[in-house]
Write a protein that holds these residues in place. Structure first.
Motif, PDB file in Angstrom:
ATOM      1  N   GLN A  45       0.824  -1.212   0.000  1.00  0.00           N
ATOM      2  CA  GLN A  45       0.000   0.000   0.000  1.00  0.00           C
ATOM      3  C   GLN A  45       0.861   1.266   0.000  1.00  0.00           C
ATOM      4  O   GLN A  45       0.501   2.265  -0.624  1.00  0.00           O
ATOM      5  CB  GLN A  45      -0.940  -0.010   1.204  1.00  0.00           C
ATOM      6  CG  GLN A  45      -2.002  -1.090   1.115  1.00  0.00           C
ATOM      7  CD  GLN A  45      -3.060  -0.949   2.195  1.00  0.00           C
ATOM      8  OE1 GLN A  45      -3.026  -0.047   3.019  1.00  0.00           O
ATOM      9  NE2 GLN A  45      -4.018  -1.869   2.191  1.00  0.00           N
TER      10      GLN A  45
ATOM     11  N   GLN B 279       1.927   1.737  -3.536  1.00  0.00           N
ATOM     12  CA  GLN B 279       0.834   2.211  -4.377  1.00  0.00           C
ATOM     13  C   GLN B 279       0.579   3.702  -4.168  1.00  0.00           C
ATOM     14  O   GLN B 279       0.291   4.438  -5.108  1.00  0.00           O
ATOM     15  CB  GLN B 279      -0.447   1.422  -4.077  1.00  0.00           C
ATOM     16  CG  GLN B 279      -0.410  -0.019  -4.554  1.00  0.00           C
ATOM     17  CD  GLN B 279      -1.663  -0.790  -4.177  1.00  0.00           C
ATOM     18  OE1 GLN B 279      -2.560  -0.261  -3.512  1.00  0.00           O
ATOM     19  NE2 GLN B 279      -1.743  -2.043  -4.594  1.00  0.00           N
ATOM     20  N   LYS B 280       0.694   4.153  -2.920  1.00  0.00           N
ATOM     21  CA  LYS B 280       0.425   5.550  -2.587  1.00  0.00           C
ATOM     22  C   LYS B 280       1.678   6.420  -2.691  1.00  0.00           C
ATOM     23  O   LYS B 280       1.618   7.612  -2.387  1.00  0.00           O
ATOM     24  CB  LYS B 280      -0.167   5.640  -1.180  1.00  0.00           C
ATOM     25  CG  LYS B 280      -1.522   4.940  -1.058  1.00  0.00           C
ATOM     26  CD  LYS B 280      -2.068   5.029   0.362  1.00  0.00           C
ATOM     27  CE  LYS B 280      -3.419   4.333   0.468  1.00  0.00           C
ATOM     28  NZ  LYS B 280      -3.977   4.415   1.843  1.00  0.00           N
ATOM     29  N   GLU B 281       2.795   5.804  -3.097  1.00  0.00           N
ATOM     30  CA  GLU B 281       4.079   6.521  -3.204  1.00  0.00           C
ATOM     31  C   GLU B 281       4.367   7.287  -1.915  1.00  0.00           C
ATOM     32  O   GLU B 281       4.731   8.466  -1.924  1.00  0.00           O
ATOM     33  CB  GLU B 281       4.070   7.461  -4.415  1.00  0.00           C
ATOM     34  CG  GLU B 281       3.905   6.720  -5.742  1.00  0.00           C
ATOM     35  CD  GLU B 281       3.962   7.655  -6.932  1.00  0.00           C
ATOM     36  OE1 GLU B 281       3.822   8.870  -6.726  1.00  0.00           O
ATOM     37  OE2 GLU B 281       4.156   7.172  -8.066  1.00  0.00           O
ATOM     38  N   PHE B 282       4.199   6.577  -0.796  1.00  0.00           N
ATOM     39  CA  PHE B 282       4.362   7.187   0.519  1.00  0.00           C
ATOM     40  C   PHE B 282       5.834   7.379   0.829  1.00  0.00           C
ATOM     41  O   PHE B 282       6.632   6.453   0.737  1.00  0.00           O
ATOM     42  CB  PHE B 282       3.722   6.287   1.584  1.00  0.00           C
ATOM     43  CG  PHE B 282       3.407   7.001   2.870  1.00  0.00           C
ATOM     44  CD1 PHE B 282       2.211   7.670   3.027  1.00  0.00           C
ATOM     45  CD2 PHE B 282       4.316   7.004   3.925  1.00  0.00           C
ATOM     46  CE1 PHE B 282       1.906   8.329   4.207  1.00  0.00           C
ATOM     47  CE2 PHE B 282       4.027   7.661   5.097  1.00  0.00           C
ATOM     48  CZ  PHE B 282       2.813   8.324   5.246  1.00  0.00           C
TER      49      PHE B 282
ATOM     50  N   SER C 219       5.330  12.981   1.649  1.00  0.00           N
ATOM     51  CA  SER C 219       3.928  12.899   2.067  1.00  0.00           C
ATOM     52  C   SER C 219       3.649  13.789   3.267  1.00  0.00           C
ATOM     53  O   SER C 219       2.536  14.293   3.436  1.00  0.00           O
ATOM     54  CB  SER C 219       3.565  11.439   2.411  1.00  0.00           C
ATOM     55  OG  SER C 219       3.832  10.585   1.322  1.00  0.00           O
TER      56      SER C 219
ATOM     57  N   THR D  63      -3.522   5.818   8.243  1.00  0.00           N
ATOM     58  CA  THR D  63      -4.500   4.791   7.900  1.00  0.00           C
ATOM     59  C   THR D  63      -5.536   4.628   9.003  1.00  0.00           C
ATOM     60  O   THR D  63      -6.736   4.511   8.744  1.00  0.00           O
ATOM     61  CB  THR D  63      -3.797   3.449   7.641  1.00  0.00           C
ATOM     62  OG1 THR D  63      -2.846   3.601   6.582  1.00  0.00           O
ATOM     63  CG2 THR D  63      -4.810   2.372   7.249  1.00  0.00           C
TER      64      THR D  63
END
Length: 304
Positions: free
Chosen positions: A63, A66-69, A73, A282
């Motif tokens: 995840q 996917q979120k390029e965390f 950020s 999250t």
């Protein structure tokens, strides 16, 4: 000095650190991880589920990819500082000096809120919004571990540690000292004021939201008496065995998540800070969506 002004003594300390004028040990250690491992090994009320943690590590990494965390950020949130200078360090210090105890005693009571930029902000974001609003109206050897130790040594309000049965040395959590360093690192994207050669020595920040999502993921579990207290919303006293076990096991659990991700993805740019930020965000999203399945523990404390 008002509550929203940075302590000039601390700012001088930070300035000396970033200019490399402090006499720090060559390789300082915070001792947080060492204490967390000891408590986890001797805990009877909080236990780690290794299989669930391994599965969670894979899910978290997927995840985050996917979120390029990343550190970027942190600055993407509209309330976090966008400038990259010494005044930003002062802002972050003030923010983390006041960053504790945002939960309400009774869920039905009206929460403290700040109106800013046509939005209403609660919890942690109400603090950041109030600082940003105030600014608008009023106006180290590069060692992360070394700076954390200095904060804990020179300022009582950062000396977050407890005594745990069977251990001579206090168990150190240093949540706010560590998150101050982490916020500076993230804000400056690891450069300039945010450049620390040993940033990976910073652990997860032992609060109440990350333990909540670790329990939700099945990575940690509670003894029946502890679970009953959390489910009822009982207060866990600061420094009690229950609270120490919960915080320490959460630190060690995130450390194991980090190690598992690194084992599976040796080139991954990951550390406990990024995992903590991701898990916290999250959990707050799940809360906003009304999808909390396990309540967070309740401890009224200046430490988190």
């Amino acid at each position: 000095m008002s509550d929203d002004e940075a302590d000039p003594e601390l700012l001088a300390l930070l300035r000396q650190h970033f200019q490399g004028k402090l006499n720090l040990d060559e390789e300082p250690e915070t001792g947080v991880l060492e204490g967390a491992e000891y408590v986890c090994d001797n805990s009877i009320d909080v236990a780690l589920n290794m299989r669930a943690s391994k599965n969670a590590a894979a899910l978290i990494y997927e995840q985050m990819q996917q979120k390029e965390f990343s550190t970027a950020s942190w600055s993407e949130h509209e309330l976090h500082p966008k400038t990259k200078d010494e005044s930003t360090v002062a802002f972050i210090f003030t923010m983390d000096l006041l960053n504790f105890s945002f939960w309400s005693l009774h869920p039905e009571e009206e929460r403290f809120a700040i109106s800013y930029r046509d939005k209403t902000w609660t919890g942690y974001w109400s603090l950041v919004a109030s600082l940003q609003r105030a600014l608008e109206e009023e106006a180290a050897n590069k060692s992360a571990a070394g700076l954390v130790n200095l904060l804990a040594k020179d300022f009582n309000c950062f000396r977050d540690e407890s005594r745990f049965e069977g251990r001579r040395k206090p168990v150190r959590f240093l949540k706010r000292a560590q998150i101050l360093v982490a916020d500076i690192w993230a804000c400056f994207n690891g450069e300039g004021y945010g450049e620390f050669r040993d940033i990976d020595k910073i652990t997860m920040f032992a609060d109440y939201r990350v333990p909540q999502i670790l329990a939700t993921l099945g990575c940690i579990g509670y003894s029946p008496p502890l679970f009953a207290m959390i489910a009822r919303g009982d207060i866990l006293e600061n420094g009690s065995d229950y609270e120490i076990q919960l915080r320490a096991c959460s630190i060690w659990c995130v450390e194991l998540l980090k190690r598992e991700i690194k084992r599976q993805h040796p080139d991954a740019k990951i550390n406990a800070i990024l995992i903590d930020f991701f898990l916290y965000d999250t959990m707050k999203l799940l809360e906003a969506q009304g999808k909390e399945t396990i309540p967070h523990h309740r401890t009224r404390s200046i430490w988190y």
